[in-house]
Scaffold this active site. Structure first.
Site, PDB file in Angstrom:
ATOM      1  N   LYS A 254      -5.665   9.330 -19.209  1.00 29.41           N
ATOM      2  CA  LYS A 254      -6.014  10.183 -20.345  1.00 29.41           C
ATOM      3  C   LYS A 254      -4.692  10.048 -21.240  1.00 29.41           C
ATOM      4  O   LYS A 254      -4.414   8.803 -21.253  1.00 29.41           O
ATOM      5  CB  LYS A 254      -6.429  11.496 -20.074  1.00 29.41           C
ATOM      6  CG  LYS A 254      -7.276  11.515 -18.935  1.00 29.41           C
ATOM      7  CD  LYS A 254      -8.779  11.018 -19.442  1.00 29.41           C
ATOM      8  CE  LYS A 254      -9.957  10.760 -18.162  1.00 29.41           C
ATOM      9  NZ  LYS A 254     -10.043  11.937 -17.479  1.00 29.41           N
TER      10      LYS A 254
ATOM     11  N   ASP B 218      -4.338  20.956 -12.500  1.00 29.90           N
ATOM     12  CA  ASP B 218      -4.940  19.909 -13.100  1.00 29.90           C
ATOM     13  C   ASP B 218      -4.220  19.817 -14.523  1.00 29.90           C
ATOM     14  O   ASP B 218      -4.778  20.730 -15.330  1.00 29.90           O
ATOM     15  CB  ASP B 218      -6.381  19.500 -13.021  1.00 29.90           C
ATOM     16  CG  ASP B 218      -6.708  18.148 -13.874  1.00 29.90           C
ATOM     17  OD1 ASP B 218      -6.150  17.853 -14.709  1.00 29.90           O
ATOM     18  OD2 ASP B 218      -8.041  17.912 -13.597  1.00 29.90           O
TER      19      ASP B 218
ATOM     20  N   ARG C 142       0.767  -1.230   0.009  1.00 31.30           N
ATOM     21  CA  ARG C 142      -0.092  -0.025  -0.148  1.00 31.30           C
ATOM     22  C   ARG C 142       0.825   1.322  -0.082  1.00 31.30           C
ATOM     23  O   ARG C 142       0.697   2.252  -0.741  1.00 31.30           O
ATOM     24  CB  ARG C 142      -0.965  -0.045   1.061  1.00 31.30           C
ATOM     25  CG  ARG C 142      -1.755   1.352   1.125  1.00 31.30           C
ATOM     26  CD  ARG C 142      -2.870   1.227   2.407  1.00 31.30           C
ATOM     27  NE  ARG C 142      -3.037   0.459   3.221  1.00 31.30           N
ATOM     28  CZ  ARG C 142      -2.380   0.280   4.479  1.00 31.30           C
ATOM     29  NH1 ARG C 142      -1.550   1.431   4.631  1.00 31.30           N
ATOM     30  NH2 ARG C 142      -2.636  -0.616   5.279  1.00 31.30           N
TER      31      ARG C 142
ATOM     32  N   TYR D 291     -13.784  20.066 -15.024  1.00 32.16           N
ATOM     33  CA  TYR D 291     -14.027  18.459 -15.191  1.00 32.16           C
ATOM     34  C   TYR D 291     -15.017  18.165 -14.126  1.00 32.16           C
ATOM     35  O   TYR D 291     -15.210  18.545 -12.936  1.00 32.16           O
ATOM     36  CB  TYR D 291     -12.773  17.712 -14.761  1.00 32.16           C
ATOM     37  CG  TYR D 291     -12.977  16.398 -14.834  1.00 32.16           C
ATOM     38  CD1 TYR D 291     -13.439  15.726 -16.005  1.00 32.16           C
ATOM     39  CD2 TYR D 291     -13.030  15.296 -13.730  1.00 32.16           C
ATOM     40  CE1 TYR D 291     -13.418  14.398 -16.014  1.00 32.16           C
ATOM     41  CE2 TYR D 291     -13.362  14.243 -13.562  1.00 32.16           C
ATOM     42  CZ  TYR D 291     -13.544  13.669 -14.995  1.00 32.16           C
ATOM     43  OH  TYR D 291     -14.020  12.232 -14.948  1.00 32.16           O
TER      44      TYR D 291
HETATM   45  C1  LIG Z   1     -10.776  12.210 -16.286  1.00 42.07           C
HETATM   46  C2  LIG Z   1     -10.181  13.586 -15.726  1.00 42.07           C
HETATM   47  C3  LIG Z   1     -10.289  13.561 -14.067  1.00 42.07           C
HETATM   48  C4  LIG Z   1     -10.495  12.435 -13.241  1.00 42.07           C
HETATM   49  O1  LIG Z   1      -9.729  11.309 -13.483  1.00 42.07           O
HETATM   50  P1  LIG Z   1      -9.922   9.743 -13.211  1.00 42.07           P
HETATM   51  O2  LIG Z   1      -8.706   9.044 -13.692  1.00 42.07           O
HETATM   52  O3  LIG Z   1     -11.004   9.434 -14.243  1.00 42.07           O
HETATM   53  O4  LIG Z   1     -10.019   9.685 -11.934  1.00 42.07           O
HETATM   54  C5  LIG Z   1      -9.782  14.682 -13.568  1.00 42.07           C
HETATM   55  N1  LIG Z   1      -9.511  15.770 -14.306  1.00 42.07           N
HETATM   56  C6  LIG Z   1      -9.779  15.901 -15.737  1.00 42.07           C
HETATM   57  C7  LIG Z   1      -9.301  17.161 -16.508  1.00 42.07           C
HETATM   58  C8  LIG Z   1     -10.037  14.657 -16.174  1.00 42.07           C
HETATM   59  O5  LIG Z   1     -10.091  14.644 -17.614  1.00 42.07           O
END
Ligand SMILES: *Cc1c(COP(=O)(O)O)cnc(C)c1O
Length: 381
Positions: A197, A172, A48, A100
């Protein structure tokens, strides 16, 4: 001289396995580690908290974001959740009104219940950010380019504001990926990623990441990471490491293809509005040119004279663009933001930020650009 991006994508954090010489970081599929004597171990006690496959990924990501420390999580949302644990009741968070959907949801439906206040402003307007700061503001959370209207926030200008007010500054960076933009170099304290992504890029892993430079901040976040336990397993860590090895190649093609697709759509009679930062007419174009290395591969369109039904019909006519949540995979995808990524917002909240019912968000993949354009042509009719 530090190695350049492509070299780091392939080598950073990764050494041939000391036991066998294996070039690829092994998948250390183990929950625990044998100690020679109680307390005498090789730096790994329990998976963990630490796992060698995961550590290689963390070091690689830290390097790509020009940061010192990386932490990876079982999802982007788990990474976000870890950052939000730094907050105390009474704190205020300043963030974008074009976020998001999942971030909006965790802010308003989870952390708001713990006495934390979230203020949503247009983060493409630096003055709006400056004005919204109060003595209780302890965190600024920025997304740029935003989803799905691709608004740009001036990372350096916001960094200066955050620094002068001693406010923690988080970016982000999911939409840009570390290949296109490195927020730590522009004043951010923490870079957050949904590695699901572009970073992994193959639509086969859900993964999140944080990168930072400050050792005290790292220790605190690492404490939450180990204590709360949303850490990913070694298989997913391996797959993400493998994905990263081609991040630079994929991003280059993603951006080239997006330009071709955007140029085709821009003059198409069925398109009312198109959002893509590469156009000189795009509101944030100058900022994008300054802080990004290219313009990214998300293109959003608003269809002319189309209601919800017609918008759905067009989306379902695509042969290559798959109707799907997510983005950043090698395959092209189309997302209906109003009902998919932004489904947890009210219609009013959505429309205020331009997420109308006749909008589609395209994640342009790395297939042949001519085939993608042809697919759009036939679907739009
Ligand atoms: C997809 C996404 C998230 C969340 O991430 P997950 O891996 O789906 O939990 C956060 N911010 C942005 C801009 C995203 O596209």
């Amino acid at each position: 001289m530090p190695y350049k991006f492509a070299t780091r994508a392939i080598h950073a954090g990764q050494e041939a396995d000391p036991a066998t010489g294996a070039i690829m970081t092994p998948i250390y599929q183990t929950s625990t580690y044998k100690q020679r004597y109680p307390g005498e171990h090789k730096g790994y006690e329990y998976s963990r908290g630490t796992n060698p496959t995961r550590k290689a990924l963390e070091d690689c990501l830290a390097s790509l974001e020009n940061g010192k420390y990386g932490l990876v999580f079982a999802s982007g949302m788990a990474a976000t959740d870890c950052v939000l644990r730094l907050l105390k009741p009474g704190d205020e968070v300043l963030t974008g009104d074009d976020l998001y959907g999942g971030s909006y949801r965790i802010f308003t439906k989870v952390y708001a219940d713990y006495g934390i206040k979230f203020r949503f402003v247009d983060t493409s307007n630096v003055e709006a950010i400056r004005e919204a700061i109060t003595e209780k503001t302890t965190l600024i959370w920025i997304e740029t380019p935003t989803n799905p209207t691709l608004q740009l926030a001036d990372l350096e200008a916001i960094g200066r504001i955050a620094k002068s007010a001693s406010i923690r500054y988080v970016v982000d960076n999911t939409f840009a990926s570390p290949y296109l933009q490195n927020p730590l170099d522009m004043g951010a304290d923490i870079v957050m990623h949904s590695a699901t992504k572009y970073i992994n890029g193959h639509s086969d892993v859900v993964m999140g990441a944080l990168v930072m430079n400050d050792v005290e901040l790292y220790k605190r976040l690492r404490f939450y990471y180990n204590t709360c336990g949303a850490t990913p397993g070694p298989q997913d860590s391996f797959l993400t490491l493998r994905g990263i090895k081609t991040l630079h190649l994929r991003m280059k093609t993603h951006c080239e293809n997006a330009r071709k697709v955007a140029e085709f759509l821009k003059i198409h009679p069925r398109i009312e509005t198109i959002y893509w930062p590469g156009f000189e007419t795009h509101k944030g174009h100058e900022i994008a040119k300054r802080q990004m290395r290219d313009f990214g591969a998300v293109v959003s369109i608003v269809l002319k004279d189309a209601d919800l039904e017609e918008t759905f019909r067009i989306a379902s006519r695509f042969k290559l663009f798959a109707i799907a949540e997510s983005l950043g995979g090698v395959e092209s995808m189309v997302n209906h933001s109003a009902t998919m990524s932004h489904g947890s917002m009210t219609k009013e909240e959505r429309e205020r930020v331009g997420v109308v019912d006749n909008m589609l968000r395209l994640s342009v993949g790395i297939e042949d650009a001519d085939d993608l354009v042809e697919d759009l042509r036939q679907a739009l009719g």
